[in-house]
Scaffold this motif. Structure first.
Motif, PDB file in Angstrom:
ATOM      1  N   THR A 106     -31.932  64.469  93.071  1.00 12.47           N
ATOM      2  CA  THR A 106     -32.107  63.122  92.512  1.00 12.47           C
ATOM      3  C   THR A 106     -31.038  62.828  91.480  1.00 12.47           C
ATOM      4  O   THR A 106     -30.452  61.736  91.454  1.00 12.47           O
ATOM      5  CB  THR A 106     -33.499  62.994  91.877  1.00 12.47           C
ATOM      6  N   LYS A 107     -30.770  63.795  90.600  1.00 14.23           N
ATOM      7  CA  LYS A 107     -29.748  63.618  89.560  1.00 14.23           C
ATOM      8  C   LYS A 107     -28.367  63.383  90.169  1.00 14.23           C
ATOM      9  O   LYS A 107     -27.623  62.487  89.751  1.00 14.23           O
ATOM     10  CB  LYS A 107     -29.713  64.848  88.647  1.00 14.23           C
TER      11      LYS A 107
ATOM     12  N   ARG B 249     -28.269  59.879  91.648  1.00 16.73           N
ATOM     13  CA  ARG B 249     -28.342  58.842  90.620  1.00 16.73           C
ATOM     14  C   ARG B 249     -27.064  58.755  89.789  1.00 16.73           C
ATOM     15  O   ARG B 249     -26.539  57.660  89.536  1.00 16.73           O
ATOM     16  CB  ARG B 249     -29.531  59.152  89.692  1.00 16.73           C
ATOM     17  N   ASP B 250     -26.544  59.886  89.362  1.00 19.97           N
ATOM     18  CA  ASP B 250     -25.441  59.900  88.403  1.00 19.97           C
ATOM     19  C   ASP B 250     -24.065  60.018  89.046  1.00 19.97           C
ATOM     20  O   ASP B 250     -23.070  59.613  88.444  1.00 19.97           O
ATOM     21  CB  ASP B 250     -25.612  61.068  87.423  1.00 19.97           C
TER      22      ASP B 250
ATOM     23  N   SER C 229     -34.331  59.541  82.300  1.00 20.06           N
ATOM     24  CA  SER C 229     -33.040  58.853  82.219  1.00 20.06           C
ATOM     25  C   SER C 229     -32.108  59.559  81.236  1.00 20.06           C
ATOM     26  O   SER C 229     -32.547  59.990  80.158  1.00 20.06           O
ATOM     27  CB  SER C 229     -33.248  57.404  81.749  1.00 20.06           C
TER      28      SER C 229
END
Length: 397
Positions: free
Chosen positions: A80-81, A84-85, A287
């Motif tokens: 996920t990280k 997302r990033d 976040s």
């Protein structure tokens, strides 16, 4: 009896950052008032929401051996990280969780390098890169950069360093020790060179990713479609989340490399700490804005330390765009005598500052660039002011 030890360990150089920290501790124990600006460690506490996740894991009974490559829930959080990033799409087979990013790097070197394989290291590089490569019987190939080009390797320099023996390229962005960040366009320039040499694997160390002061957006080499299958993206929670002692790092990598790292780790340390892994799930799924307060404080300190250092004749600083270090060129002092001590190189200068100013820094020789010293501003404003005042007084003599 060093003759009873292996040639491998006898040739290994101690970590310069840890060695300087040890010397500083010895001097403190002897009654010296030493200000430590040598270690790469945030001076903040781990955020409460992460600590609470660890406490919950203890209360939930997590105490058993973990899967070698990490809990599935943590691997999913890392996936996920990355999406997302970094706009990187990995699956579970491509993720390996290790006991710190240093172990992750060591795993990759051991898994990929054979005797004589060359690894290109843009200088300055993180202090352990060279010796990790040597421990895998690889050959570090240092590419010199300078403060005038913000300590970044150019495509032309990369191409000139490549030989038939080149197996890997390692770099960090944001860079430890210089704080420099490769832009997306700069990485694309390096990637264009690498297209001619499909055998070269890239290791992109992005552990300082979130400590970015907003001038150059973070970019990942693996985000280029033509580099994805030959790039290992290394990260961890030590720096941005003030979790150095929790010892969790991880990689996103081509499946064959991830499997090899998992195989190696299974015979060396097995899985990383169970409680730390559960806490990191929370750290990564929240976040990154929740740790922005640390980045904001580092930015204030960066401004302060640059103002103070630039006021000292002989210190030449670039403006780091990330991490929490300054890496001033101090060649103006080479060949000079201060307080009766001849300064021949950066190592002499760092030792002079320790002994005469009671300030611990790290010689640039340890990072493959002997013109500079590394100064960490992961310290309080008062400590920074006092340390730079002491340095100024010590060199004005």
């Amino acid at each position: 009896m060093s003759n009873q030890l292996s040639e491998r360990i006898n040739s290994l150089v101690p970590s310069a950052t840890l060695e300087m920290a040890a010397k500083a501790r010895e001097l403190r124990a002897a009654g010296k008032d030493i200000i430590g600006l040598s270690l790469g460690e945030p001076d903040f506490n781990t955020p409460d929401y992460i600590k609470e996740a660890a406490i919950q894991a203890i209360n939930d009974g997590y105490n058993s051996y973990t899967p070698v490559d990490g809990y599935l829930e943590l691997k999913d959080a890392i996936i996920t990280k990355y999406k997302r990033d970094n706009n990187l799409n990995y699956d579970r087979s491509q993720i390996v969780v290790s006991t710190g990013a240093k172990q992750a790097l060591y795993n990759v070197a051991q898994a990929c390098l054979d005797k004589g394989d060359e690894v290109i290291l843009p200088c300055p590089y993180w202090v352990s890169y060279s010796d990790i490569v040597k421990l895998a019987d690889g050959v570090p190939v240092e590419v010199a950069t300078s403060i005038d080009n913000d300590f970044k390797m150019t495509p032309k320099q990369l191409e000139a360093a490549i030989t038939p023996k080149t197996k890997m390229l390692w770099y960090s962005s944001p860079c430890n020790p210089s704080g420099s960040i490769y832009s997306k366009e700069e990485l694309r320039g390096l990637a264009d060179v690498l297209q001619k040499y499909p055998q070269i694997i890239v290791v992109s160390d992005e552990i300082y990713e979130h400590i970015n002061y907003g001038v150059t957006p973070h970019a990942s080499m693996a985000a280029f479609e033509d580099m994805y299958n030959r790039t290992v993206t290394v990260n961890g929670v030590a720096k941005a989340f003030a979790m150095t002692g929790w010892r969790i790092g991880y990689i996103g990598a081509p499946t064959y490399i991830a499997r090899a790292c998992n195989k190696l780790q299974g015979q060396v340390t097995s899985g990383a700490n169970c409680i730390a892994q559960r806490a990191v799930i929370t750290a990564l799924l929240e976040s990154p804005d929740r740790v922005q307060y640390m980045v904001d404080e580092f930015e204030n300190r960066r401004k302060l330390i640059l103002e103070l250092l630039n006021a000292i004749p002989g210190f030449k600083c670039n403006e780091p765009q990330g991490a929490f270090y300054v890496y001033p060129d101090v060649t103006a002092y080479f060949g000079k005598t201060l307080q009766g001590k001849k300064i021949n190189n950066a190592s002499d200068f760092a030792m002079y500052l320790l002994e005469e100013a009671n300030v611990a820094t790290v010689t640039g020789d340890a990072f493959g660039n002997g013109n500079s010293i590394r100064i960490s501003y992961a310290a309080s404003v008062d400590e920074i002011k006092e340390a730079i005042s002491r340095i100024s007084a010590a060199v004005s003599s």
